[in-house]
Write a protein that holds these residues in place. Structure first.
Motif, PDB file in Angstrom:
ATOM      1  N   SER A 113     -14.717 -48.704 -37.862  1.00 22.67           N
ATOM      2  CA  SER A 113     -13.206 -49.169 -38.112  1.00 22.67           C
ATOM      3  C   SER A 113     -12.414 -49.058 -36.861  1.00 22.67           C
ATOM      4  CB  SER A 113     -12.530 -48.366 -39.316  1.00 22.67           C
ATOM      5  OG  SER A 113     -13.608 -48.297 -40.537  1.00 22.67           O
ATOM      6  N   VAL A 125     -10.582 -53.879 -38.359  1.00 26.26           N
ATOM      7  CA  VAL A 125     -11.907 -54.277 -38.865  1.00 26.26           C
ATOM      8  C   VAL A 125     -12.141 -52.722 -39.526  1.00 26.26           C
ATOM      9  CG1 VAL A 125     -12.293 -55.968 -37.207  1.00 26.26           C
ATOM     10  CG2 VAL A 125     -13.033 -53.486 -36.697  1.00 26.26           C
ATOM     11  N   ILE A 182     -17.743 -51.939 -40.096  1.00 29.27           N
ATOM     12  CA  ILE A 182     -18.739 -52.866 -39.982  1.00 29.27           C
ATOM     13  C   ILE A 182     -19.844 -52.419 -39.480  1.00 29.27           C
ATOM     14  CG2 ILE A 182     -18.832 -54.472 -37.928  1.00 29.27           C
ATOM     15  CD1 ILE A 182     -16.566 -55.209 -39.576  1.00 29.27           C
ATOM     16  N   GLY A 201     -10.846 -60.508 -36.914  1.00 28.23           N
ATOM     17  CA  GLY A 201     -11.387 -59.316 -36.416  1.00 28.23           C
ATOM     18  C   GLY A 201     -12.475 -59.292 -35.286  1.00 28.23           C
ATOM     19  N   LYS A 202     -12.884 -60.595 -34.981  1.00 27.61           N
ATOM     20  CA  LYS A 202     -14.054 -60.602 -34.157  1.00 27.61           C
ATOM     21  C   LYS A 202     -13.738 -60.041 -32.744  1.00 27.61           C
ATOM     22  CE  LYS A 202     -13.384 -65.249 -34.323  1.00 27.61           C
ATOM     23  NZ  LYS A 202     -12.333 -65.206 -35.289  1.00 27.61           N
ATOM     24  N   THR A 260     -11.640 -57.770 -32.065  1.00 27.46           N
ATOM     25  CA  THR A 260     -11.663 -56.191 -32.123  1.00 27.46           C
ATOM     26  C   THR A 260     -12.879 -55.606 -32.258  1.00 27.46           C
ATOM     27  OG1 THR A 260      -9.495 -56.521 -33.315  1.00 27.46           O
ATOM     28  CG2 THR A 260     -10.481 -54.576 -33.763  1.00 27.46           C
ATOM     29  N   THR A 261     -13.838 -55.913 -32.984  1.00 26.26           N
ATOM     30  CA  THR A 261     -15.097 -55.552 -33.000  1.00 26.26           C
ATOM     31  C   THR A 261     -15.855 -55.556 -31.675  1.00 26.26           C
ATOM     32  OG1 THR A 261     -15.331 -56.454 -35.317  1.00 26.26           O
ATOM     33  CG2 THR A 261     -17.284 -55.824 -34.224  1.00 26.26           C
ATOM     34  N   LEU A 297     -16.861 -62.469 -40.641  1.00 27.96           N
ATOM     35  CA  LEU A 297     -15.769 -61.137 -40.855  1.00 27.96           C
ATOM     36  C   LEU A 297     -14.774 -61.999 -41.529  1.00 27.96           C
ATOM     37  CD1 LEU A 297     -15.259 -59.417 -37.552  1.00 27.96           C
ATOM     38  CD2 LEU A 297     -16.422 -58.815 -39.608  1.00 27.96           C
ATOM     39  N   GLY A 306     -11.112 -58.574 -41.768  1.00 30.62           N
ATOM     40  CA  GLY A 306     -11.505 -57.325 -41.283  1.00 30.62           C
ATOM     41  C   GLY A 306     -12.994 -56.596 -41.505  1.00 30.62           C
ATOM     42  N   GLN A 307     -13.574 -57.349 -42.531  1.00 30.18           N
ATOM     43  CA  GLN A 307     -14.801 -56.911 -43.093  1.00 30.18           C
ATOM     44  C   GLN A 307     -15.936 -57.863 -43.020  1.00 30.18           C
ATOM     45  OE1 GLN A 307     -12.907 -55.294 -46.957  1.00 30.18           O
ATOM     46  NE2 GLN A 307     -14.008 -53.526 -46.446  1.00 30.18           N
TER      47      GLN A 307
END
Ligand code: ATP
Length: 226
Positions: A12, A21, A24, A43-44, A46-47, A200, A203-204
């Protein structure tokens, strides 16, 4: 099963303590291209930036070659992680040749990926087109021989012919043994490049599978990002 080159484990991450996110789970192995897709704000980035070490996980962690990793970006880069984003990182006042030899760059490797840069070697990078600058930017990353490549929308605003060249270079790098995680707006082109895809939604992780399976039943993917 072999060890992933890079992985997110129960990850997260977000901003100002709030998760963008959550939970993940993601693995990229040597030799494969994995597409990370989803709607705007899913959230791409961010990941990807957490995997790059630019953002700290709120919970969970990232792994490099099976080992938990909490290093910042510059140390991951030294450990073989190449990061390329829509921001083209070139030195405008230096020639293409000089850009390629900065750091630990191997010009021959770079030109093997982008032979079109060969006739531009003596030109200052600031005078190149946007597409040429992005090819140079990726060429510089590839010249360092990274074992992991994190690519975030590197084709943003570029012509389709350039998008194809950039994706082909990432595919070739994976075929030569790199692990590639790709965030890309051109989802259909990217699905033809990647081996697997993860989608995603808010965020998930909402969908993951081989690109062949996803293309066979695109309605599931379309429900997530359209
Ligand atoms: P896009 O395709 O628009 O770049 P994305 O899937 O990459 O989207 P992220 O950029 O990871 O999504 O954004 C995820 C969430 O985090 C969004 O709600 C976004 O508004 C928020 N966010 C992104 N960057 C920041 C930031 N620097 N500070 C605060 N919130 C942010």
């Amino acid at each position: 099963t072999k060890t992933a080159a890079i992985a997110a484990r129960g990850l997260s991450a977000g901003y100002h303590g709030a998760a963008a996110v959550r939970d993940i789970e993601l693995e990229v192995h040597a030799g494969e291209v994995v597409l990370l897709a989803g709607a705007n704000g899913a959230g791409k980035t961010t990941t990807l930036m957490t995997l790059a070490g630019a953002l700290r996980p709120l919970t969970g962690h990232t792994e490099l070659r099976g080992r938990r990793c909490a290093e910042p970006v510059h140390r991951r880069v030294r450990a073989g992680v190449g990061v390329v984003t829509e921001k083209r990182v070139v030195f405008n006042q230096l020639t293409v040749a000089e850009n390629l030899t900065l750091g630990r760059g191997d010009t021959a490797t770079a030109l093997a990926h982008f032979p079109e840069l060969e006739k531009r070697l003596g030109v200052k990078a600031g005078l190149l087109s946007g597409g040429e600058q992005q090819m140079l930017s990726l060429a510089r990353v590839l010249a360092a021989g990274p074992s992991v490549i994190l690519a975030d929308e590197l084709s943003l605003g570029l012509a389709p012919i350039v998008v194809n060249r950039l994706l082909a270079a990432l595919r070739a790098a994976a075929d030569a043994g790199a692990a590639v995680l790709l965030v890309e707006q051109h989802v259909r082109l990217a699905l033809d490049t990647a081996d697997r895809a993860c989608f995603l939604q808010r965020g998930q992780l909402a969908l993951a599978g081989t690109t062949d399976a996803i293309k066979q039943d695109p309605s599931r993917m379309e429900a997530i990002y359209l």
